[in-house]
Design an enzyme around this catalytic site. Sequence first.
Site, PDB file in Angstrom:
ATOM      1  N   LYS A  68       0.882  -1.172   0.000  1.00 19.29           N
ATOM      2  CA  LYS A  68       0.000   0.000   0.000  1.00 19.29           C
ATOM      3  C   LYS A  68       0.921   1.224   0.000  1.00 19.29           C
ATOM      4  CE  LYS A  68      -1.910   3.118   1.659  1.00 19.29           C
ATOM      5  NZ  LYS A  68      -1.808   4.501   1.129  1.00 19.29           N
ATOM      6  N   GLU A  78       8.760   1.874  11.548  1.00 23.41           N
ATOM      7  CA  GLU A  78       9.829   2.861  11.379  1.00 23.41           C
ATOM      8  C   GLU A  78       9.144   4.222  11.419  1.00 23.41           C
ATOM      9  OE1 GLU A  78      11.806   5.415  10.453  1.00 23.41           O
ATOM     10  OE2 GLU A  78      12.342   4.738   8.432  1.00 23.41           O
ATOM     11  N   CYS A 123      13.246  10.538   7.425  1.00 26.24           N
ATOM     12  CA  CYS A 123      13.081  10.062   8.809  1.00 26.24           C
ATOM     13  C   CYS A 123      14.376  10.216   9.587  1.00 26.24           C
ATOM     14  CB  CYS A 123      12.623   8.619   8.807  1.00 26.24           C
ATOM     15  SG  CYS A 123      13.595   7.555   7.752  1.00 26.24           S
TER      16      CYS A 123
HETATM   17  P1  NAP Z   1       1.281   8.893   7.724  1.00 24.35           P
HETATM   18  O1  NAP Z   1      -0.134   9.328   7.729  1.00 24.35           O
HETATM   19  O2  NAP Z   1       1.787   8.122   8.882  1.00 24.35           O
HETATM   20  O3  NAP Z   1       1.466   8.030   6.372  1.00 24.35           O
HETATM   21  C1  NAP Z   1       2.390   6.989   6.164  1.00 24.35           C
HETATM   22  C2  NAP Z   1       1.741   5.845   5.404  1.00 24.35           C
HETATM   23  O4  NAP Z   1       0.668   5.310   6.164  1.00 24.35           O
HETATM   24  C3  NAP Z   1       1.124   6.247   4.066  1.00 24.35           C
HETATM   25  O5  NAP Z   1       1.220   5.186   3.149  1.00 24.35           O
HETATM   26  C4  NAP Z   1      -0.317   6.461   4.439  1.00 24.35           C
HETATM   27  O6  NAP Z   1      -1.159   6.354   3.320  1.00 24.35           O
HETATM   28  C5  NAP Z   1      -0.542   5.336   5.422  1.00 24.35           C
HETATM   29  N1  NAP Z   1      -1.649   5.524   6.343  1.00 24.35           N
HETATM   30  C6  NAP Z   1      -2.257   6.670   6.733  1.00 24.35           C
HETATM   31  N2  NAP Z   1      -3.254   6.412   7.614  1.00 24.35           N
HETATM   32  C7  NAP Z   1      -3.283   5.073   7.790  1.00 24.35           C
HETATM   33  C8  NAP Z   1      -4.066   4.185   8.588  1.00 24.35           C
HETATM   34  N3  NAP Z   1      -5.048   4.628   9.382  1.00 24.35           N
HETATM   35  N4  NAP Z   1      -3.800   2.864   8.531  1.00 24.35           N
HETATM   36  C9  NAP Z   1      -2.818   2.391   7.760  1.00 24.35           C
HETATM   37  N5  NAP Z   1      -2.045   3.175   6.978  1.00 24.35           N
HETATM   38  C10 NAP Z   1      -2.268   4.498   6.989  1.00 24.35           C
HETATM   39  O7  NAP Z   1       2.225  10.118   7.520  1.00 24.35           O
HETATM   40  P2  NAP Z   1       1.894  11.514   6.782  1.00 24.35           P
HETATM   41  O8  NAP Z   1       0.554  12.028   7.177  1.00 24.35           O
HETATM   42  O9  NAP Z   1       2.128  11.308   5.344  1.00 24.35           O
HETATM   43  O10 NAP Z   1       3.007  12.467   7.415  1.00 24.35           O
HETATM   44  C11 NAP Z   1       2.805  12.974   8.724  1.00 24.35           C
HETATM   45  C12 NAP Z   1       4.073  12.909   9.544  1.00 24.35           C
HETATM   46  O11 NAP Z   1       4.561  11.560   9.609  1.00 24.35           O
HETATM   47  C13 NAP Z   1       5.248  13.684   8.972  1.00 24.35           C
HETATM   48  O12 NAP Z   1       5.192  15.026   9.300  1.00 24.35           O
HETATM   49  C14 NAP Z   1       6.412  12.970   9.588  1.00 24.35           C
HETATM   50  O13 NAP Z   1       6.651  13.456  10.873  1.00 24.35           O
HETATM   51  C15 NAP Z   1       5.954  11.547   9.671  1.00 24.35           C
HETATM   52  N6  NAP Z   1       6.485  10.739   8.545  1.00 24.35           N
HETATM   53  C16 NAP Z   1       7.591   9.997   8.766  1.00 24.35           C
HETATM   54  C17 NAP Z   1       8.118   9.248   7.733  1.00 24.35           C
HETATM   55  C18 NAP Z   1       9.330   8.407   7.932  1.00 24.35           C
HETATM   56  O14 NAP Z   1      10.049   8.120   6.980  1.00 24.35           O
HETATM   57  N7  NAP Z   1       9.587   7.925   9.146  1.00 24.35           N
HETATM   58  C19 NAP Z   1       7.538   9.258   6.462  1.00 24.35           C
HETATM   59  C20 NAP Z   1       6.390  10.030   6.263  1.00 24.35           C
HETATM   60  C21 NAP Z   1       5.881  10.756   7.318  1.00 24.35           C
HETATM   61  P3  NAP Z   1      -1.629   7.686   2.531  1.00 24.35           P
HETATM   62  O15 NAP Z   1      -0.452   8.578   2.396  1.00 24.35           O
HETATM   63  O16 NAP Z   1      -2.093   7.131   1.242  1.00 24.35           O
HETATM   64  O17 NAP Z   1      -2.725   8.283   3.359  1.00 24.35           O
END
Ligand code: NAP
Length: 501
Positions: free
Chosen positions: A194, A269, A303
Amino acid sequence: MSLSSPGSPSAVTPNFELQPESVATLLIAGQWRAAPDGAVLPMHAPADGRLIGHISRGGAAEVDAAVQAAQAALASPAWAGLSAAQRGRLLMALSRRVQEEAERLAWLEAHDTGKPIGLARADMQVLARYLEFYGGAADKVHGEVIPFEPGYTVTLTREPLGVTAHIIPWNYPAQMFGRSIAPALAMGNAVVLKPSEDACLSCLAVTQLALEVGFPAGSINVVTGLGAEAGAALSAHPGIGLVTFTGSSEVGALVQGAAARHHVPVTLELGGKSPQIVFADADLERAADAVVRGIVQNAGQTCSAGSRVLVEKSAFPAFADMLARRFATLRMGVPETNADLGPLINAPQRQRVQRFVAQARADGVPVIAETPLAADLPAQGLFVSPIAFGPVPPQHALAREEVFGPVLCAMPFEDEADAVRLANDTDFGLVAAVWTRDGDRQARLARRVQSGQFFINCYGAGGGVELPFGGTKRSGHGREKGMAALDEMSVTKTVVHFHGQ
Ligand code: NAP
Ligand code: MG
């Protein structure tokens, strides 16, 4: 922007110039499909707001079909009947195809994420390297024999977990594809991916290449869609054997909770607030280069970004000057300009970063350096100015929370004990670095700083594909990359054989 390549044998190939109703980005049992209700999601380029394509909006039913397709692959000779060497060869073949197609894939990634083309090109090399590394490793996971009671032979083997679920973010889609999926396939699992709705075009293109090099139907399945729909359904599915998730702490907890209902193991992660610890005896110019690189790479959306720099008090003013000089030369731009930074991924992410910066200013946190936005950036581009604050009070949100933007937080420390205390004074523990010429101090800090990776006089933002990577504390648990990922993607079976003396 077509994902088809010359001579493609597959019947249906995702093509993002098609009308929304014919977009088929769900790969289930070897066939690209659209959502049954025709639901699609638009994909916008963060650099200028252009509509660059659509993806299908898959939901619970498509996730269920994908998990069933993966289960079927695990029961079919086409996938389950392959030797480890044959699985490895498929990964190697995909690595070669990625290298051949690297330029096209890099442009897809650059437009989708907004990152500079040079970074996107480097990402494709890393993806190819993941596929090569795990292709080479597939037939080198050997078992063990345990000395036991007389008359017994005990062997340990590593078995696949079954269907592995991979929820990956938008910051490095192609790299995350390789990092997550290649070790799972090497160990003989069948995968359901996904990817993020914010950026996943490169993942779809590489999946198409995987079909072309011969990965059998059902060994790789992809469900595009929203996290709260497809992602939530996947992590809650009873038919999976593992879920790996990279993203925010909040969603990580949701994923773990959903998987716990079926006792499905989880690899998380969840990002960090990684410290770079700079002592006065270090090569300060080299350290400053690495600190700036570590926070501007991918516009801070990494990250393992080194978002906290801790500097020995006596060197703080000199180091701040070095940071300011480097920030003054940073360039921002659309992917084609190959600038130092591109835009952020989406409007909520930009608002989040702007909120952190506005709050820090309102609280009177001093600014060390800020790069003004160039006048010629596209009006719809999601750019933010890189900025370094310091000294930042240790209790301030800027010193504690993951901003996920080009925002550096600098803090002075008194002595080694103070440096260790500050470095560990965070909920996170992903990566850390020390810059010093004192070898004993290097060794002490490597032991005392809580992090999954620790760098000495260098900073690798995650490091090479060979290096196990993952968090402590709220940065998550489990290890990806290196041989450690093969353990993560498999389980030990103990076979006790009594045969007599
Ligand atoms: P996020 O919501 O945690 O998204 C990460 C992944 O999880 C995406 O594939 C997202 O899909 C999916 N996802 C979202 N809601 C979900 C749920 N309820 N159940 C299962 N999967 C779900 O992160 P974001 O909103 O894009 O970013 C927010 C914050 O997360 C950032 O500001 C950062 O601090 C952190 N982040 C960290 C990393 C890292 O590499 N550690 C990467 C991204 C973000 P969709 O995008 O299709 O909704
Ligand atoms: Mg996009």
